[in-house]
Write an enzyme that holds these catalytic residues in place. Structure first.
Site, PDB file in Angstrom:
ATOM      1  N   ALA A   1       0.849  -1.192   0.000  1.00  0.00           N
ATOM      2  CA  ALA A   1       0.000   0.000   0.000  1.00  0.00           C
ATOM      3  C   ALA A   1       0.882   1.239   0.000  1.00  0.00           C
ATOM      4  O   ALA A   1       2.013   1.205   0.483  1.00  0.00           O
ATOM      5  CB  ALA A   1      -0.883  -0.007   1.240  1.00  0.00           C
TER       6      ALA A   1
ATOM      7  N   GLU B   1      -0.358  -9.279  -0.682  1.00  0.00           N
ATOM      8  CA  GLU B   1      -1.800  -9.564  -0.510  1.00  0.00           C
ATOM      9  C   GLU B   1      -2.518  -9.575  -1.862  1.00  0.00           C
ATOM     10  O   GLU B   1      -3.399 -10.394  -2.101  1.00  0.00           O
ATOM     11  CB  GLU B   1      -2.423  -8.518   0.429  1.00  0.00           C
ATOM     12  CG  GLU B   1      -1.892  -8.649   1.852  1.00  0.00           C
ATOM     13  CD  GLU B   1      -2.403  -7.553   2.774  1.00  0.00           C
ATOM     14  OE1 GLU B   1      -2.119  -6.371   2.503  1.00  0.00           O
ATOM     15  OE2 GLU B   1      -3.086  -7.879   3.758  1.00  0.00           O
TER      16      GLU B   1
ATOM     17  N   GLY C   1       0.751  -5.028   1.018  1.00  0.00           N
ATOM     18  CA  GLY C   1      -0.389  -5.085   0.106  1.00  0.00           C
ATOM     19  C   GLY C   1      -0.024  -5.713  -1.231  1.00  0.00           C
ATOM     20  O   GLY C   1      -0.876  -6.299  -1.902  1.00  0.00           O
TER      21      GLY C   1
ATOM     22  N   GLU D   1       4.074  -5.088   7.564  1.00  0.00           N
ATOM     23  CA  GLU D   1       3.214  -4.052   8.164  1.00  0.00           C
ATOM     24  C   GLU D   1       3.501  -3.815   9.635  1.00  0.00           C
ATOM     25  O   GLU D   1       3.427  -2.689  10.124  1.00  0.00           O
ATOM     26  CB  GLU D   1       1.734  -4.433   7.974  1.00  0.00           C
ATOM     27  CG  GLU D   1       1.197  -4.238   6.564  1.00  0.00           C
ATOM     28  CD  GLU D   1       1.446  -5.414   5.633  1.00  0.00           C
ATOM     29  OE1 GLU D   1       2.296  -6.279   5.956  1.00  0.00           O
ATOM     30  OE2 GLU D   1       0.793  -5.463   4.572  1.00  0.00           O
TER      31      GLU D   1
HETATM   32  C1  3H9 Z   1       0.459  -2.149   3.485  1.00  0.00           C
HETATM   33  O1  3H9 Z   1       0.750  -2.702   2.472  1.00  0.00           O
HETATM   34  C2  3H9 Z   1      -0.900  -2.185   4.106  1.00  0.00           C
HETATM   35  C3  3H9 Z   1      -1.793  -3.285   3.567  1.00  0.00           C
HETATM   36  O2  3H9 Z   1      -1.574  -4.482   4.271  1.00  0.00           O
HETATM   37  C4  3H9 Z   1      -3.253  -2.976   3.763  1.00  0.00           C
HETATM   38  C5  3H9 Z   1      -3.816  -1.838   3.003  1.00  0.00           C
HETATM   39  C6  3H9 Z   1      -5.284  -1.724   3.150  1.00  0.00           C
HETATM   40  N1  3H9 Z   1       4.588   3.465   0.137  1.00  0.00           N
HETATM   41  O3  3H9 Z   1      13.455   1.904   1.042  1.00  0.00           O
HETATM   42  P1  3H9 Z   1      13.877   2.603  -0.189  1.00  0.00           P
HETATM   43  C7  3H9 Z   1       9.427   4.861  -0.931  1.00  0.00           C
HETATM   44  S1  3H9 Z   1       1.565  -1.186   4.328  1.00  0.00           S
HETATM   45  C8  3H9 Z   1       5.089   4.652  -0.250  1.00  0.00           C
HETATM   46  O4  3H9 Z   1      14.962   3.598  -0.068  1.00  0.00           O
HETATM   47  P2  3H9 Z   1      14.871   0.150  -1.307  1.00  0.00           P
HETATM   48  C9  3H9 Z   1      10.430   5.346   0.082  1.00  0.00           C
HETATM   49  O5  3H9 Z   1       9.860   6.282   0.953  1.00  0.00           O
HETATM   50  C10 3H9 Z   1       3.023  -1.222   3.327  1.00  0.00           C
HETATM   51  N2  3H9 Z   1       6.395   4.892  -0.477  1.00  0.00           N
HETATM   52  O6  3H9 Z   1      14.212   1.595  -1.374  1.00  0.00           O
HETATM   53  C11 3H9 Z   1      11.496   5.941  -0.815  1.00  0.00           C
HETATM   54  O7  3H9 Z   1      11.010   7.176  -1.253  1.00  0.00           O
HETATM   55  P3  3H9 Z   1      11.982   8.377  -1.565  1.00  0.00           P
HETATM   56  C12 3H9 Z   1       3.806  -2.456   3.552  1.00  0.00           C
HETATM   57  C13 3H9 Z   1       7.231   3.874  -0.299  1.00  0.00           C
HETATM   58  O8  3H9 Z   1      15.041  -0.272  -2.698  1.00  0.00           O
HETATM   59  C14 3H9 Z   1      11.492   5.002  -2.006  1.00  0.00           C
HETATM   60  O9  3H9 Z   1      10.238   4.317  -1.958  1.00  0.00           O
HETATM   61  N3  3H9 Z   1       5.053  -2.349   2.844  1.00  0.00           N
HETATM   62  C15 3H9 Z   1       6.795   2.612   0.111  1.00  0.00           C
HETATM   63  O10 3H9 Z   1      16.056   0.183  -0.388  1.00  0.00           O
HETATM   64  C16 3H9 Z   1      12.600   3.992  -2.006  1.00  0.00           C
HETATM   65  O11 3H9 Z   1      12.581   3.316  -0.753  1.00  0.00           O
HETATM   66  C17 3H9 Z   1       6.184  -1.948   3.428  1.00  0.00           C
HETATM   67  O12 3H9 Z   1       6.223  -1.690   4.611  1.00  0.00           O
HETATM   68  C18 3H9 Z   1       5.404   2.419   0.318  1.00  0.00           C
HETATM   69  N4  3H9 Z   1       4.883   1.231   0.680  1.00  0.00           N
HETATM   70  O13 3H9 Z   1      13.793  -0.793  -0.606  1.00  0.00           O
HETATM   71  C19 3H9 Z   1       7.388  -1.854   2.542  1.00  0.00           C
HETATM   72  N5  3H9 Z   1       7.866   1.788   0.223  1.00  0.00           N
HETATM   73  O14 3H9 Z   1      12.854   7.927  -2.700  1.00  0.00           O
HETATM   74  C20 3H9 Z   1       8.217  -0.664   2.918  1.00  0.00           C
HETATM   75  C21 3H9 Z   1       8.933   2.523  -0.132  1.00  0.00           C
HETATM   76  O15 3H9 Z   1      11.077   9.511  -1.888  1.00  0.00           O
HETATM   77  N6  3H9 Z   1       9.275  -0.464   1.961  1.00  0.00           N
HETATM   78  N7  3H9 Z   1       8.562   3.772  -0.442  1.00  0.00           N
HETATM   79  O16 3H9 Z   1      12.749   8.597  -0.302  1.00  0.00           O
HETATM   80  C22 3H9 Z   1      10.455  -1.126   2.021  1.00  0.00           C
HETATM   81  O17 3H9 Z   1      10.687  -1.966   2.867  1.00  0.00           O
HETATM   82  C23 3H9 Z   1      11.496  -0.755   1.007  1.00  0.00           C
HETATM   83  O18 3H9 Z   1      11.181   0.534   0.525  1.00  0.00           O
HETATM   84  C24 3H9 Z   1      11.591  -1.709  -0.195  1.00  0.00           C
HETATM   85  C25 3H9 Z   1      12.549  -1.079  -1.230  1.00  0.00           C
HETATM   86  C26 3H9 Z   1      12.175  -3.039   0.279  1.00  0.00           C
HETATM   87  C27 3H9 Z   1      10.252  -1.913  -0.838  1.00  0.00           C
END
Ligand code: 3H9
Length: 693
Positions: free
Chosen positions: A61, A105, A102, A125
Site C-alpha cells: 500500500a 496480498e 499489500g 506491516e
Molecule cells: C500495506 O501494504 C498495508 C496493507 O496491508 C493494507 C492496506 C489496506 N509506500 O526503502 P527505499 C518509498 S503497508 C510509499 O529507499 P529500497 C520510500 O519512501 C506497506 N512509499 O528503497 C522511498 O522514497 P523516496 C507495507 C514507499 O530499494 C522510495 O520508496 N510495505 C513505500 O532500499 C525507495 O525506498 C512496506 O512496509 C510504500 N509502501 O527498498 C514496505 N515503500 O525515494 C516498505 C517505499 O522519496 N518499503 N517507499 O525517499 C520497504 O521496505 C522498502 O522501501 C523496499 C525497497 C524493500 C520496498
C-alpha cells in the site's frame, strides 16, 4: 494511470507502474481494476498476468496515503482483490524483486503466482505499527501453514522467494525472462476450471490453542509498547477459528484501529524520516560520488577502534594510526576481542572474523595513510590536538581524499581552516560504541564540497548507519540538545529529586536510560571537561554545580565504579549511593533551596521539552534541515523511545500550544533563563501548526 494494460496475443498484461516501488495508491488500484475489466470484456483474452515495472512487483500500500481520504477511496485494495478473485478468467501474479505488504496480498488474491528467484517476500506491516489489512493474515497461513505465516507476519521479516518455492504460495518459479515465463504459464492454465482461490484452502491446524498461547507469550515479551504484534497473533488466530469472510472483517477492524495509533504514526514517521535524512535540497541526487576503496583512522582508542570496525564490516580496508606501539596494540586487541565476542554470540563465523581482522592494519606513520580515500580523526576533543592532526593530514593525504573529524562539539570550520583544502573537510560524529550505534551525525562545514557531503551520506548507508546532516554549531544537533536535557536534570536534583527518581521517570517515559545512568556510562568527566570550557565561553549559561562536585570526588561513572550511583565489580547495575544523595541534599541547602516533591510528569516534561525547545532553535537556525532529522538523531543515537517518534514528533502529538504553555509555566520556576521559548515554537503554536508538517 499508474497501471497499464496491454494485450499479448490472448493474454492481457497489467503492469503496475508507480515508481519507486509500485505502491498501491489510488491511481494504481484504479488502473488494476480497469485492466481486469478490459481483459474480461474482450472475448479474445483467455487469461490475465499482473506484473510490476521497474525493480519489483509491489512494495505494498502507498504508506503516504494512510490517514488521508485517498486511502479509503474506492477501489480499495479489498475491492481490487475481490475483483481479481471473482474474475472468471485466470489471473496470474508474476513476481520479481519485491512483493511486500499489500503487494503480496494482491498476489495472494490472484488465482496463480509465479516468481523469479531472489524476490523479497514479506508482510512487513508490523514494522509500521499495523498489520496486513487486505487479507494477508487470512490468506498467508493458508498457503504457508500457520507457524511460518505467523512468524513472517509478527516479525515482518523478508523471506526470499526460492525458499518458499515448494509451498502453495508459488505455482512455478521462472528461471529466465519473467514476462515470457508468466505468459507461457498463463497459456498453460488458461482453460483450467474451477479457478483456484487461496480463500478456499481449508486451514487445518490441530492444537491451535496451545500454539497460539505460546505465540502470545513470546510476542508479549518482546512487543514492548507496540500493540500491533499481539494483534497480528489475534488476526492469525481468527484465520483458524473463523469463516474466511468473518476473518477478513476481523482483520480489517484491527487494521483500522492500529492505523490510528500514535505508535503506528511514530513508526511511519521514522520510516520516512530515515529516507528523508539522506536528501539534501541543494545537493542533487545525481551528484558524482568520490570513490571510497580504502580508509584511515587516527586514534586507536575506543572510538577509533569502533570506527575502524565499521569500515572493515563493510569490506573496506582500513589503516589505524597511533603515536605509540602500545596504544596501537591495545586498539587492535580491542577490535579482536569485540569480534570474538560477536562470534561467541553466533553472529559471526570464524571466516568472517578473519576477513574483517585482515582488513584492519596499524601504523605509526602519517605517510602510510596518504593513499586512503577517506581518513577519520578520532583523537582527544581539543582544538590544539585537532590542529596538529589536520595540519599533518593536509601535508600527506593525496588530493581528493576526504578528511573527516569525529569531533562531537568543536567547530568544523575552524578545523577545516587548518588545511589548505577546507572543501574536503567534513565532520563525521560517531556514537559510542561506534561499531554498534546506528547514528552518524554528518557535519557540513561552510566550505564542505557537495560531492564530499554526498559521498559521506552514501558511505553512511554502506556502513549501515543512519546519516543525518547537521550544520556547524557547538554540539551539533544531538549534543547541543542533550546539554539542555542534562541541565534540567541537574536543576531537578537541586530542587528536590535524587538521581534514581529522575532516571525512573525518564525510563518510564521510554528512554533506554535516564540521564544519570547515561552520564555514568558515558563518563561524567567528559561533561565536566566541556562545562569548564563553557563556563569561560558562555558565562551567561547557568548550570547546577552538583555534577562538578561529583567529579571533584573522582566519581566519573562506571569506569571508576562510582558516579551518580555505586557500581560493583563485574556488575553494571546501578546502586543508589548514600554519599551522592547526601551530597545533593547538602548542595540544595548550601543554595538556600527548600527541597520539594517533584512529580514524574514535571520531571519528564522538563527533560523532554528542554530537548524540544532547543530542537526548535536548531531548526530555525537551519542547523537541522527538517524536524524529522532531529527525530532521527534522537531515535538512533540517544535512546529516545521509538513509539514516541522522536522529540519533535512527540511535541507535535502533545500539541505545540500545550508544550509552549508548559515551557512558560517552568519559566516561572527556579531557572527562568533556561526556558526562553524558541521563536519558531511560538510561531507554529500560534498558527496551529506542527514541526513535522
Ligand atoms: C500495506 O501494504 C498495508 C496493507 O496491508 C493494507 C492496506 C489496506 N509506500 O526503502 P527505499 C518509498 S503497508 C510509499 O529507499 P529500497 C520510500 O519512501 C506497506 N512509499 O528503497 C522511498 O522514497 P523516496 C507495507 C514507499 O530499494 C522510495 O520508496 N510495505 C513505500 O532500499 C525507495 O525506498 C512496506 O512496509 C510504500 N509502501 O527498498 C514496505 N515503500 O525515494 C516498505 C517505499 O522519496 N518499503 N517507499 O525517499 C520497504 O521496505 C522498502 O522501501 C523496499 C525497497 C524493500 C520496498
Amino acid at each position: 494511470m499508474s497501471a497499464t494494460y496491454q494485450e499479448h496475443g490472448d493474454i492481457g498484461v497489467i503492469t503496475l507502474n508507480n515508481p519507486p516501488v509500485n505502491g498501491l495508491g489510488h491511481a494504481t488500484r484504479a488502473g488494476i481494476v480497469d485492466g481486469v475489466g478490459r481483459a474480461l470484456d474482450n472475448p479474445a483474452i483467455k487469461a490475465i498476468v499482473i506484473t510490476g515495472a521497474g525493480k519489483g512487483f509491489s512494495g505494498g500500500a502507498d504508506i503516504r496515503e494512510f490517514n488521508s481520504p485517498k486511502a479509503l477511496q474506492e477501489p480499495s485494495l479489498h475491492t481490487v482483490i475481490r475483483v481479481i478473485e471473482e474474475a472468471d478468467k485466470p489471473v496470474v501474479a508474476a513476481i520479481h524483486g519485491v512483493a511486500m505488504g499489500g503487494g503480496l496480498e494482491l498476489a495472494l488474491g490472484c488465482h496463480y503466482r509465479v516468481a523469479t528467484a531472489g524476490a523479497q517476500i514479506a508482510l512487513p506491516e508490523v514494522k509500521l505499527g499495523i498489520l496486513p489489512g487486505a487479507g494477508g493474515t487470512q490468506r498467508l497461513p493458508r498457503v504457508l501453514g500457520v507457524e511460518t505465516a505467523l512468524n513472517m507476519i509478527v516479525t515482518g521479516n523478508t523471506v526470499l522467494s526460492e525458499k518458499l518455492s515448494a509451498t502453495k504460495l508459488f505455482d512455478q518459479m521462472i528461471a529466465g525472462d519473467l514476462i515470457e515465463g508468466a505468459l507461457a504459464f498463463a497459456k498453460k492454465i488458461a482453460d483450467t476450471r474451477p479457478l483456484p482461490k487461496v480463500r478456499d484452502i481449508r486451514l487445518n491446524y490441530p492444537n491451535a490453542d496451545g500454539y497460539l498461547q505460546f505465540a502470545r507469550n513470546t510476542v508479549r515479551a518482546v512487543a514492548g509498547k507496540f500493540p500491533a504484534p499481539l494483534k497480528c497473533v489475534d488476526a492469525v488466530a481468527a484465520a483458524i477459528s473463523k469463516k474466511f469472510d468473518d476473518g477478513i472483517r476481523y482483520e480489517r477492524d484491527l487494521f483500522l484501529e492500529l492505523v490510528q495509533t500514535t505508535e503506528s504514526k511514530a513508526l511511519r514517521h521514522a520510516f520516512f524520516g530515515e529516507r528523508a535524512a539522506s536528501k539534501v535540497p541543494d545537493v542533487p541526487s545525481d551528484t558524482p560520488l568520490r570513490d571510497i576503496q580504502s580508509a584511515g583512522v587516527i586514534g586507536a582508542g575506543t572510538m577509533g577502534a569502533g570506527i575502524a570496525m565499521n569500515f572493515a564490516n563493510a569490506g573496506i580496508p582500513v589503516k589505524m594510526l597511533e603515536m605509540k606501539q602500545e596504544a596501537l596494540d591495545k586498539g587492535l586487541a580491542t577490535i579482536r576481542k569485540n569480534y570474538e565476542n560477536t562470534m561467541k554470540k553466533g553472529k559471526l563465523t570464524q571466516e568472517q572474523l578473519d576477513k574483517r581482522i585482515g582488513l584492519i592494519t596499524g601504523t605509526m606513520a602519517y605517510a602510510d595513510l596518504a593513499q586512503a580515500d577517506i581518513v577519520v580523526e578520532a583523537v582527544f576533543e581539543d582544538m590544539a590536538v585537532k590542529e596538529k592532526v589536520f595540519t599533518q593530514l593536509d601535508a600527506v593525504m593525496k588530493p581528493g581524499a576526504i578528511l573527516a573529524s569525529n569531533t562531537s562539539t568543536l567547530d568544523v570550520d575552524q578545523i577545516a581552516a587548518f588545511t589548505k583544502r577546507p572543501q574536503d573537510v567534513i565532520g563525521t560524529h560517531f556514537f559510542s560504541p561506534a561499531n554498534v550505534m546506528k547514528l552518524l551525525e554528518i557535519v557540513r562545514g561552510e566550505k564542505t564540497a557537495k560531492d564530499v557531503l554526498a559521498t559521506t551520506l552514501a558511505l553512511a548507508k554502506k556502513i549501515r548507519k543512519t546519516g543525518v546532516v547537521s550544520g556547524v554549531c557547538d554540539g551539533f544537533i544531538g549534543n547541543r540538545m542533550v546539554e539542555q536535557y542534562i541541565r534540567q536534570a541537574g536543576f531537578l536534583l537541586e530542587e528536590g529529586c535524587l538521581p534514581e527518581q529522575v532516571d525512573k521517570a525518564a525510563e518510564k517515559f521510554g528512554f533506554a536510560m535516564g540521564p544519570f545512568r547515561m552520564s555514568d556510562l558515558a563518563g561524567n568527566d567528559i561533561g565536566w571537561y566541556i562545562r569548564k570550557r563553557r563556563y569561560i565561553e558562555k558565562p551567561e549559561v547557568t548550570y547546577s554545580k552538583v555534577a562538578d562536585l561529583l567529579c571533584e570526588k573522582g566519581r566519573f561513572g562506571q569506569k571508576t565504579s562510582a558516579g551518580w550511583y555505586d557500581y560493583k565489580a563485574g556488575d553494571r547495575k546501578a546502586y543508589a549511593s548514600d554519599e551522592v544523595n547526601q551530597m545533593i541534599i547538602a548542595h540544595s541547602a548550601s543554595l538556600g533551596m527548600t527541597r520539594r516533591k517533584i512529580s514524574e510528569q514535571e520531571i519528564v516534561e522538563r527533560l523532554v521539552y528542554a530537548l524540544v525547545n532547543e530542537g526548535a532553535l536548531i531548526l530555525e537556525e537551519g542547523i537541522a534541515m527538517r524536524a524529522s532529522d532531529i527525530d532521527m538523531v534522537y531515535l538512533t543515537g540517544y535512546g529516545f523511545p521509538l513509539f514516541r517518534g522522536g522529540p519533535m514528533f512527540y511535541a507535535d502529538t502533545v500539541g505545540l500550544p500545550n508544550v509552549l504553555m508548559s515551557i512558560r509555566k517552568y519559566a516561572k520556576g527556579s531557572h527562568p533563563e533556561a526556558w526562553k521559548p524558541a521563536p519558531l515554537l511560538e510561531i507554529l503554536a500560534a498558527e496551529g501548526k506542527a514541526f513535522n508538517a
